[in-house]
Design an enzyme around this catalytic site. Structure first.
Site, mmCIF file in Angstrom:
data_model
loop_
_atom_site.group_PDB
_atom_site.id
_atom_site.type_symbol
_atom_site.label_atom_id
_atom_site.label_comp_id
_atom_site.label_asym_id
_atom_site.label_seq_id
_atom_site.Cartn_x
_atom_site.Cartn_y
_atom_site.Cartn_z
ATOM 1 C CD GLU A 250 8.167 1.533 7.487
ATOM 2 O OE1 GLU A 250 7.645 1.673 6.373
ATOM 3 O OE2 GLU A 250 7.597 0.963 8.440
ATOM 4 C CE LYS B 127 6.128 -0.509 3.882
ATOM 5 N NZ LYS B 127 5.713 0.470 4.908
ATOM 6 C CB CYS C 252 6.950 -2.093 7.749
ATOM 7 S SG CYS C 252 5.646 -1.924 9.008
#
Length: 553
Positions: free
Chosen positions: A45, A113, A150
């Site tokens: 990331e 995200k 994540c």
């Protein structure tokens, strides 16, 4: 004909803001993957910019620079495997934490995200916009890959949506920093995603120090049922080539190397070493110095610094006063000798006499008290900072978490310095770490084997030696009691009543609580240090300096 997918997992160490170097690391990983016959090379990331960027990512020129390097990467890595890498992106005036896949000179996929962490050290809601859940993309060989970023993999929603829309493998890029006991939490969550969705999962984590945070790597691959196929080591920059085979049940990762993870004491100690090493390298310092008092805190910081930088890059300075015992002089010299560090002695007697003389007209008729003790500490800080300025050495400060918590340190004195390796380690654990280091040596340590912290230092009662026969317990509860209370009040946010119920004396608890609150201003001005717990001072625990509330439970 059986289908295979070779994935190169690149667990590497970026530097925040060094976009060109981070891009070069990505190119080198891609080249290594290409040489190994990889179909896809995947990095963590936000690798291109480094992580965490904090408000730097809000600067439009910074994001534009990252995008220019991303497009250059796509062109440079056109003839070979696909390359997946994290970077920020602005779309329709909204800033996203994104993950790109580059192939044939172009961006072929971008995931943004969805779940933005907003707890502990994370503040992504302040910086990024939450995106809609992205679907998977199709690799050249037909494999459909989903990229939950994540936090997206810590909840069922994103992974489930990706698999429902066709994802056959989940490749999860991460910027997940260390705290003690974090790895099993990560693993349990990822096992849950695998079991819920019945697909293999690849977890790729950053490695390296960034300010107070240490990204500890430990990347892994899970097959269906949560079976571990590959385990990469912690706190090392390393690549792993993982082969997936398409079977009647779907894609399966073939078994690879499985690194053994060390115990929590070794992990804590290594975090302190690696975080200091990276802090020095990434800020441009090569050499460090510290005041070596003959006490346990400065002795373990000297050991950590030597393990991080090598003895030739660490200088220890003893700054004795008339209250410094011969035992402390001997112990400090023995510690420096055991580590092989340069060792200098500078008496504070002359400067102290000059300060005393200068203040005498104002202090005439007043009893000596804490003021005079603090003057000694501040003279030491002045002399050490002068050496830091003159020789270009980073001054390390040496206050443990117990002292930092209750303000048992002198601001502009022994708190002076640019970095504190033991800032998040309680005093009782400092003793444990010292014993562990004397009994253990690893290849990532640059210091010598054997007893590097003299046993005499570990065994003697702690003292600041600012007045005759001074002991820490003159002013503080015994450290086992103090640390027990602090772990409840600070780490667990327990009430005073909870502490009393646990067996601690109420008056002692109230005194410790008071010291914690009135010392906030000191912590606000203190040097950064590596985060070892999930309740470290700074981003994990944000309290007002001005605070009149007290717990009367």
């Amino acid at each position: 004909m059986t289908k295979f997918l070779r994935l190169t997992m690149a667990q590497l160490n970026p530097t925040v803001g060094d976009i060109a170097d981070n891009a070069d690391q990505a190119r080198a990983a891609w080249a290594e993957g290409k040489a190994a016959g990889a179909d896809l090379v995947a990095l963590p990331e936000m690798f291109l910019t480094g992580y965490q960027t904090q408000d730097l990512v809000a600067k439009p020129a910074f994001v534009a620079d990252a995008m220019a390097h991303l497009l250059a990467l796509a062109k440079d890595c056109a003839d070979g495997p696909a390359l997946s890498i994290g970077a920020p992106v602005v779309e329709e005036e909204r800033l996203y934490n994104a993950y790109f896949t580059l192939r044939d000179g172009q961006i072929v996929s971008r995931a943004r995200k969805h779940f933005l962490p907003n707890f502990n050290v994370f503040d992504e809601v302040r910086l990024f916009k939450s995106a809609d859940i992205a679907g998977p993309y199709a690799h050249n060989n037909g494999a459909r890959i989903g990229n939950p970023i994540c936090e997206d993999a810590w909840y069922p929603d994103v992974c489930e949506a990706m698999v429902e829309s066709g994802a056959e493998i989940l490749v999860v890029p991460n910027g997940s920093p260390y705290f003690r006991g974090k790895f099993p939490i990560r693993m349990n969550n990822m096992v849950s995603r695998v079991i819920e969705n019945d697909v293999p999962l690849v977890y790729i984590n950053l490695v390296g120090g960034q300010d107070d945070q240490m990204f500890d790597g430990g990347s892994f691959v899970l097959n269906r049922g949560g079976k571990l196929a590959v385990q990469m080591p912690i706190m090392e920059s390393v690549l792993a080539h993982v082969d997936f085979e398409l079977t009647d049940q779907g894609w399966v990762a073939l078994d690879g190397e499985k690194a053994t993870l060390p115990d929590t004491m070794e992990q804590d100690y290594r975090v302190m070493v690696e975080a200091l090493r990276d802090y020095m390298r990434k800020t441009g310092f090569r050499k460090a110095l510290l005041g070596l008092s003959g006490g346990i805190d400065s002795a373990i910081v000297a050991a950590i610094a030597t393990d991080a930088l090598g003895a030739e890059n660490v200088r220890c300075v003893m700054l004795p006063s008339e209250y410094t015992s011969q035992g402390s002089l001997d112990d400090a010299a023995a510690a420096a000798d055991a580590l092989g560090c340069e060792y200098d002695t500078i008496s504070i007697a002359g400067p102290r006499a000059a300060v005393t003389e200068a203040l005498a007209p104002l202090f005439d008729g007043l009893e000596a008290d804490l003021t005079e003790e603090n003057i000694q500490s501040r003279i030491r800080g002045l002399l050490l900072m002068a050496q830091s300025n003159k020789f270009g050495e980073m001054l390390l400060t040496t206050g443990n978490k117990s002292e930092v918590a209750v303000g048992y340190a002198t601001i502009y004195g022994d708190m002076a310095g640019g970095y504190n390796p033991i800032k998040d380690m309680y005093k009782t654990r400092v003793f444990e770490a010292a014993r562990w280091r004397n009994a253990n040596h690893r290849d990532w340590m640059k210091g010598p084997e054997g007893e590097v912290i003299p046993v005499a230092i570990i065994d003697k009662p702690p003292s600041a030696e600012l007045r005759p026969d001074q002991k820490d317990e003159d002013s503080l509860p015994p450290y086992d009691v103090l640390d027990g209370i602090l772990m409840m009040l600070v780490d667990s946010e327990a009430s005073v009543a909870d502490c009393v119920a646990a067996g601690y004396d109420r008056d002692t608890v109230k005194r410790v609580e008071h010291l914690i609150y009135i010392s906030e201003y000191k912590r606000f001005q203190s040097a950064p240090g590596p985060r070892l717990s999930d309740r470290a001072f700074w981003l994990d625990r944000r309290y007002p300096i001005v605070n009149r509330w007290r717990d009367d439970s």
